[in-house]
Design an enzyme around this catalytic site. Structure first.
Site, PDB file in Angstrom:
ATOM      1  CG  HIS A 156      -1.678  -1.238   1.457  1.00  0.00           C
ATOM      2  ND1 HIS A 156      -2.893  -1.527   0.885  1.00  0.00           N
ATOM      3  CD2 HIS A 156      -1.347  -2.321   2.194  1.00  0.00           C
ATOM      4  CE1 HIS A 156      -3.291  -2.730   1.277  1.00  0.00           C
ATOM      5  NE2 HIS A 156      -2.368  -3.249   2.060  1.00  0.00           N
ATOM      6  CB  SER A 277      12.173  23.281 -15.809  1.00  0.00           C
ATOM      7  OG  SER A 277      11.465  24.504 -15.874  1.00  0.00           O
ATOM      8  CE  LYS A 283      10.881  20.635 -12.150  1.00  0.00           C
ATOM      9  NZ  LYS A 283      10.112  19.692 -11.361  1.00  0.00           N
ATOM     10  CD  GLU A 290       8.126  12.706 -15.741  1.00  0.00           C
ATOM     11  OE1 GLU A 290       7.232  13.372 -15.219  1.00  0.00           O
ATOM     12  OE2 GLU A 290       9.159  13.215 -16.225  1.00  0.00           O
TER      13      GLU A 290
END
Ligand code: ARG
Length: 478
Positions: A156, A277, A283, A290
């Site tokens: 979980h 970014s 970043k 992804e």
């Protein structure tokens, strides 16, 4: 070769008809498989004396010239010839005359395209198995670095029990292992020749079907002509195996995305393989995992399109089947590229073992060990579970408080239990106790790793056999 009169096969075909139905822009990708299939077919025609040896040689020479032209970019596919098969046949006949017009004897585009797809799928499977093996080898290598690292094991997404990083990484290995098994199983069903099925009822010419199958290094021939031209279950099956594999990749990727976030910090992203970014200068983003996660959408979409186009089809060939190609190509391309990118990414990724350890110290992850201990001293497990749960609630997540409370409770429960008995409540000891096969104890993980290495070498040998069979296409062409 380039200037062919249009409409010489389908004089009545309107531009609209061809605009909608022409598939050569997509199926030209099958040119090697189609030409190899034609070479094998021509030889089986010649061996059965259906065409002369001279015609067979002209066909072979013509097809090999066309192959060379396609390879060097000199060949222009013409959409008005509908599909790859018609393009090649027209060019061949333009090149060698009558002999070219004899090639299609005893064959239909229906068994021809089924053959092309089987040859393509078998090749694609071999390529994906090769890429998957590289990812598996990377996982084994990185597991080797992870024998001294402990991190939280979750259920979980909550801390559960500590595990070795090696054990964690190898868990992904075995998922990929089953993906390889699924591919190799599908490969066996795919690697059969449908040639000789004709349009639907079988060929009336006395060809020996095994001749072409042997030349293409296929393991046999299909059993029923109607079945052979009407189904693409091997395409759906390969797309499913690829989809399941992609789903497994998305789990690895999801984890990498989480692990690289400031909240986890279990990994440091490789600079060369991460994005930035356009606005936020600080970043570093996990773009590769992804995108693999995101691209899974088109893979599943491809699988569903293939299944849907097969649904409710009456026997035998239906034009719907033409739609299998674009989808399968995209599924194979996407999964191949994803495997490749993830292998690279995992190779370069840095694990922060200190941070993993820090995280593993939190969350009372040795609670199960305490309950197990009480159980081994005679307390029924359910009672021990209840008791430790009470302690855990009282400790409010504080490891020191948990140990203090445990000591008190133990003393109250039995005079025989000594405080030093609690020394086992460490992450190392918790891990070390899980020595059963498949558990996270270092000795078990080492055995697991040996098995993983063995299975990689077995699968490498299997892949060699596949590559030999797949290689028939290239060899026939040269
Ligand atoms: N382009 C077709 C396909 O991919 C080839 C078979 C065409 N057969 C036919 N009878 N129209 O399925």
């Amino acid at each position: 070769m380039k200037s062919r009169s249009k409409r010489n096969t389908r004089a009545s075909a309107s531009d609209e008809f061809l605009g909608f139905t022409s598939s050569v822009a997509i199926d030209s990708r099958l040119w090697r498989h189609d030409i190899a299939g034609s070479l094998a077919h021509a030889q089986s025609l010649a061996e059965a004396d259906i065409i002369s040896k001279g015609d067979m040689e002209k066909i072979a020479e013509g097809l090999r010239r066309i192959a060379a032209d396609i390879r060097s970019g000199r060949f222009e596919f013409d959409p008005t010839f509908e599909d790859l098969h018609m393009n090649l046949e027209h060019s061949l006949t333009a090149l060698i005359g009558d002999a070219g017009a004899r090639l299609h004897t005893g064959r239909s585009r229906n068994d021809q395209v089924a053959l092309d797809m089987r040859l393509y799928v078998r090749e694609g499977i071999a390529e994906l198995i090769g890429e998957t093996l590289q990812l598996q080898e990377t996982l084994i290598r990185r597991s080797g670095d992870g024998m001294d690292a402990i991190l939280p094991g979750y259920t979980h997404l909550q801390h559960g029990q500590p595990v070795l990083l090696s054990h964690h990484l190898l868990s992904h290995f075995w998922k990929l292992q089953r993906d390889i098994q699924r591919f190799s199983d599908c490969y066996k069903r795919t690697n059969l020749s449908p040639l000789g099925s004709g349009a639907l009822a079988g060929t009336a010419f006395p060809i020996e079907r095994a001749t072409a199958a042997n030349l293409l290094r296929m393991r046999g021939v299909t059993e029923n002509s109607l079945d052979a031209v009407s189904d693409r279950d091997f395409v759906a099956e390969a797309a499913f195996a690829a989809s399941m594999l992609t789903i497994h990749l998305t789990s690895i990727c999801e984890e990498l995305v989480l692990w690289s976030s400031q909240e986890f910090r279990f990994v440091r992203l490789p600079k060369e393989l991460s994005g930035g970014s356009s606005m936020m200068p600080q970043k570093l983003n996990p773009d590769i995992p992804e995108l693999i996660r995101g691209k899974s959408g088109r893979v599943l979409g491809g699988l569903f399109t293939i299944l849907t186009l097969l649904k409710s089809l009456p026997l035998a060939y239906n034009r719907d089947l033409q739609e299998d190609k674009e989808n399968l190509f995209d599924v194979f391309d996407t999964v191949g590229a994803s495997l490749h990118a993830l292998t690279l990414f995992l190779t370069e990724l840095e694990f922060d073992k200190v941070r993993m350890r820090e995280s593993a110290e939190a969350g009372l992850m040795t609670a199960t060990d305490l309950a197990d201990f009480l159980t081994s001293r005679g307390m029924p497990f359910r009672a021990a579970h209840g008791l430790v749960k009470e302690l855990a609630v009282l400790a409010e997540g504080d490891e020191c408080k948990f140990r203090e409370l445990a000591k008190e409770k133990l003393a109250a429960h039995s005079k025989k239990l000594k405080i030093s008995d609690l020394d086992f409540l460490t992450l190392e000891k918790s891990i070390g106790r899980r020595t059963a096969e498949g558990g996270t104890a270092p000795a078990s993980v080492k055995r697991q790793m040996e098995k993983a290495l063995l299975s990689v070498s077995e699968n490498r040998a299997m892949l060699e056999t596949m590559r030999f069979e797949v290689g028939a296409v290239g060899e026939l062409l040269s």
